[in-house]
Scaffold this motif. Structure first.
Motif, short mmCIF file in Angstrom:
data_model
loop_
_atom_site.label_atom_id
_atom_site.label_comp_id
_atom_site.label_asym_id
_atom_site.label_seq_id
_atom_site.Cartn_x
_atom_site.Cartn_y
_atom_site.Cartn_z
N LEU A 83 -12.86 -0.28 -5.82
CA LEU A 83 -12.95 -0.09 -4.37
C LEU A 83 -13.71 1.19 -4.04
CD1 LEU A 83 -9.30 -1.11 -3.42
CD2 LEU A 83 -11.38 -2.41 -2.95
N ASP A 84 -14.28 1.22 -2.86
CA ASP A 84 -15.08 2.35 -2.40
C ASP A 84 -14.17 3.33 -1.66
OD1 ASP A 84 -16.86 4.14 -1.27
OD2 ASP A 84 -18.23 2.60 -0.54
N SER A 85 -14.01 4.52 -2.21
CA SER A 85 -13.12 5.51 -1.58
C SER A 85 -13.64 6.00 -0.24
CB SER A 85 -12.92 6.70 -2.52
OG SER A 85 -14.15 7.33 -2.81
N LYS A 86 -14.91 5.73 0.07
CA LYS A 86 -15.45 6.10 1.37
C LYS A 86 -15.04 5.08 2.44
CE LYS A 86 -19.50 8.47 -0.52
NZ LYS A 86 -20.99 8.48 -0.62
N LYS A 87 -14.68 3.89 1.99
CA LYS A 87 -14.30 2.83 2.92
C LYS A 87 -12.80 2.58 2.97
CE LYS A 87 -18.59 0.14 2.50
NZ LYS A 87 -19.16 -1.17 2.10
N VAL A 88 -12.14 2.76 1.83
CA VAL A 88 -10.72 2.44 1.72
C VAL A 88 -9.90 3.72 1.61
CG1 VAL A 88 -8.96 1.20 0.42
CG2 VAL A 88 -11.28 0.28 0.55
N LYS A 89 -8.94 3.87 2.51
CA LYS A 89 -8.07 5.04 2.51
C LYS A 89 -6.65 4.62 2.13
CE LYS A 89 -9.64 5.34 6.62
NZ LYS A 89 -9.85 5.65 8.05
N LEU A 90 -5.95 5.53 1.49
CA LEU A 90 -4.62 5.22 0.99
C LEU A 90 -3.52 5.92 1.78
CD1 LEU A 90 -5.04 5.29 -2.89
CD2 LEU A 90 -4.78 3.29 -1.42
N GLY A 91 -2.57 5.13 2.22
CA GLY A 91 -1.40 5.67 2.91
C GLY A 91 -0.13 5.22 2.22
N ILE A 92 0.98 5.70 2.72
CA ILE A 92 2.28 5.31 2.20
C ILE A 92 3.28 5.30 3.36
CG2 ILE A 92 2.95 7.67 1.55
CD1 ILE A 92 4.28 6.35 -0.98
N ALA A 93 4.22 4.39 3.31
CA ALA A 93 5.18 4.24 4.41
C ALA A 93 6.41 5.12 4.20
CB ALA A 93 5.60 2.78 4.55
N PRO A 94 6.96 5.69 5.26
CA PRO A 94 8.13 6.57 5.14
C PRO A 94 9.41 5.83 4.78
CG PRO A 94 7.58 6.22 7.44
CD PRO A 94 6.46 5.62 6.65
N ILE A 95 9.36 4.49 4.76
CA ILE A 95 10.56 3.70 4.50
C ILE A 95 11.12 3.93 3.10
CG2 ILE A 95 9.41 1.61 3.62
CD1 ILE A 95 11.33 0.03 5.54
N ALA A 96 10.32 4.49 2.20
CA ALA A 96 10.83 4.83 0.87
C ALA A 96 11.74 6.05 0.91
CB ALA A 96 9.67 5.09 -0.09
N TRP A 97 11.56 6.90 1.92
CA TRP A 97 12.36 8.11 2.08
C TRP A 97 13.57 7.87 2.99
CZ3 TRP A 97 7.25 8.23 0.96
CH2 TRP A 97 6.82 9.15 0.01
N THR A 98 13.31 7.22 4.13
CA THR A 98 14.38 6.94 5.09
C THR A 98 14.16 5.53 5.65
OG1 THR A 98 13.12 7.97 6.89
CG2 THR A 98 14.73 9.34 5.76
N ASN A 99 15.17 4.70 5.54
CA ASN A 99 15.04 3.29 5.91
C ASN A 99 15.54 3.08 7.34
OD1 ASN A 99 15.57 0.38 6.13
ND2 ASN A 99 15.13 0.35 3.93
N ASP A 100 14.64 2.64 8.21
CA ASP A 100 14.99 2.46 9.62
C ASP A 100 15.98 1.31 9.83
OD1 ASP A 100 13.29 4.52 10.21
OD2 ASP A 100 11.63 3.25 10.83
N ASP A 101 15.92 0.29 8.98
CA ASP A 101 16.80 -0.86 9.13
C ASP A 101 18.17 -0.64 8.48
OD1 ASP A 101 14.86 -2.43 10.46
OD2 ASP A 101 13.91 -2.87 8.54
N LEU A 102 18.21 0.25 7.49
CA LEU A 102 19.45 0.61 6.80
C LEU A 102 19.55 2.13 6.83
CD1 LEU A 102 18.99 -1.82 3.76
CD2 LEU A 102 20.71 -2.07 5.57
N PRO A 103 20.01 2.71 7.94
CA PRO A 103 19.94 4.15 8.15
C PRO A 103 20.68 4.99 7.12
CG PRO A 103 20.41 3.01 10.21
CD PRO A 103 20.54 1.99 9.13
#
Length: 297
Positions: free
Chosen positions: A2-22
């Motif tokens: 993949l082209d790092s100029k086109k594709v950016k990487l993120g991560i969701a906070p749900i691994a740290w704090t779960n909104d559905d299972l507080p």
């Protein structure tokens, strides 16, 4: 690769704090979450319930860590409530995203959803009738136009326990909506969970996929949830999901499809687990290394 100029990487906070299972991650703060995201090598984040609601406060905290907001979940109720109710909340939501510099919104239809209930996720999924399909597709087209007018792309998030879960349902949604206004949020984990092939879906809808969730599954846990007739959230507690490279899915050919289609946008690691069992920083680093190895970014 993949082209790092086109594709950016993120991560969701749900691994740290779960909104559905507080209770999962209740001890983890917003500051710890975004600091560890940055430490693991990610530059994007979706939005969790512990995130500051004030735009300037949130921007400052994220800029200190080199993190940007790339998306935020939005629940529609187009099959169970008047359209106007959903649109009113949607406008508030995308206005916030626009102010945060995001260009994508992830929408999931929650009318008739059982994902947050105690019902067995494999046995109680709701099936839309023709009238409801018409309401959903027309409503999404309207919302997509509203979003497009301010520079936000609507992506639809197929999800376990909702009315759009299987490939046949994704097909009907894609066929019934205007490609100018409605695109797809591809989630590898939810596809594998319900027995669909994420590689097939990536190939089929590569031109309409505008946001990606990289999520792996533990097949033995999925099988246990099905056999014991357990709910979606029970599965989360048991460890249904994990990060890419730690589970069942082979991501290398999936990355290849996105390379060949010149995918441009965010790919977001999203793997809700019990952080007291699966340390979020450890698993974030594991995912980052795997993506670097298999996708070259």
């Amino acid at each position: 690769m993949l082209d790092s100029k086109k594709v950016k990487l993120g991560i969701a906070p749900i691994a740290w704090t779960n909104d559905d299972l507080p209770d999962l991650g209740k001890e983890n703060t917003f500051e710890q979450c975004v600091s560890e995201m940055a430490l693991a090598g990610f530059t994007g984040s979706e939005v969790g319930n512990k995130y500051p609601k004030n735009v300037e406060e949130l921007k400052k905290a994220l800029e200190l860590r080199g993190i940007k907001i790339c998306n935020a979940w939005f629940s529609t109720f187009l099959t169970t409530k008047p359209y106007e109710e959903t649109e009113r909340e949607f406008i508030k939501h995308i206005t916030f995203l626009k102010e945060m510099g995001a260009t994508v919104v992830g929408v999931s239809e929650q009318g008739h959803s059982i994902q947050g209930t105690d019902l067995a996720v494999f046995d109680n999924k709701y099936i839309l009738n023709d009238e409801e399909w018409d309401m959903l597709c027309k409503g999404l087209n309207k919302l997509g136009k509203v979003a497009s007018d301010i520079g936000i792309t609507l992506t639809f998030h197929h999800h376990m326990g909702t009315s759009v879960q299987f490939l046949s349902e994704i097909d009907r949604l894609m066929e019934g909506t205007d490609e100018r206004y409605v695109n797809l949020l591809f989630d590898s984990g939810h596809l594998s969970y319900c027995g669909e092939d994420p590689l097939e879906v990536a190939r089929k809808y590569k031109d309409r996929i505008k946001h990606v969730h990289l999520k792996d599954i533990r097949r033995e846990v999925v099988d246990s949830v099905k056999e014991n007739k357990e709910s979606f959230l029970t599965g989360v507690r048991k460890g249904t999901f994990t990060v890419p490279g730690d589970g069942y899915i082979d991501f290398e050919p999936i990355f290849k499809v996105f390379e060949e289609s010149n995918y441009e946008g965010w790919m977001v690691v999203e793997a809700e687990q019990d952080p007291s069992i699966a340390n979020p920083l450890e698993y974030a680093i594991k995912a980052r290394k795997y993506i670097k190895e298999k996708a070259g970014i």
